[in-house]
Design a protein around this motif. Sequence first.
Motif, mmCIF file in Angstrom:
data_model
loop_
_atom_site.group_PDB
_atom_site.id
_atom_site.type_symbol
_atom_site.label_atom_id
_atom_site.label_comp_id
_atom_site.label_asym_id
_atom_site.label_seq_id
_atom_site.Cartn_x
_atom_site.Cartn_y
_atom_site.Cartn_z
ATOM 1 N N ARG A 1 4.904 4.650 36.959
ATOM 2 C CA ARG A 1 4.374 3.554 36.141
ATOM 3 C C ARG A 1 3.603 4.145 34.970
ATOM 4 N N LYS B 1 1.166 2.839 32.308
ATOM 5 C CA LYS B 1 0.358 1.624 32.194
ATOM 6 C C LYS B 1 -0.414 1.568 30.878
ATOM 7 N N ASN B 2 -0.280 0.447 30.206
ATOM 8 C CA ASN B 2 -1.069 0.125 29.019
ATOM 9 C C ASN B 2 -1.005 1.203 27.932
ATOM 10 N N ASN C 1 4.076 -1.402 29.057
ATOM 11 C CA ASN C 1 4.038 -1.018 30.464
ATOM 12 C C ASN C 1 5.468 -0.756 30.909
ATOM 13 N N THR D 1 7.964 0.640 34.223
ATOM 14 C CA THR D 1 8.185 1.023 35.618
ATOM 15 C C THR D 1 9.552 1.680 35.698
ATOM 16 N N THR E 1 9.487 -9.007 28.899
ATOM 17 C CA THR E 1 9.855 -8.021 29.899
ATOM 18 C C THR E 1 11.373 -7.999 30.049
#
Length: 124
Positions: A12, A14-15, A38, A40, A118
Amino acid sequence: MNNLTPGLARIRIKNLRARTYIGIKEDEIRNRQDVVVNVTILYPAGDAVQVNDIDHALNYRTITKALLQHIEDNRFALLERLTQELLDIVMQHAPVRYAEVEVDKPHALRFADSVSITLSQSRD
């Protein structure tokens, strides 16, 4: 893909913050804006676990640098387009079995913290 698939590691990012030209209004075309990304990624990490060597792992630093460079060096009319292009960059790495990319555009709406798109893709 909320549950971790056996044999696959989940990375991940993140941000991740960057600035780019995003939007269709005149002030958006002229001025860079913040975006927050973000990511994944699922990939088979068995060799990395066994060998404990970066040559056997998916290098998330390389992916992150490519994402940042793409965001900062280009212009985008739509958040959807930016999100798809970032997903394409992640999926260029053969070990990736599944990836999801979310891009937030902070302050895009007056009474909301942000708007996000997304997109995801998987490989057999």
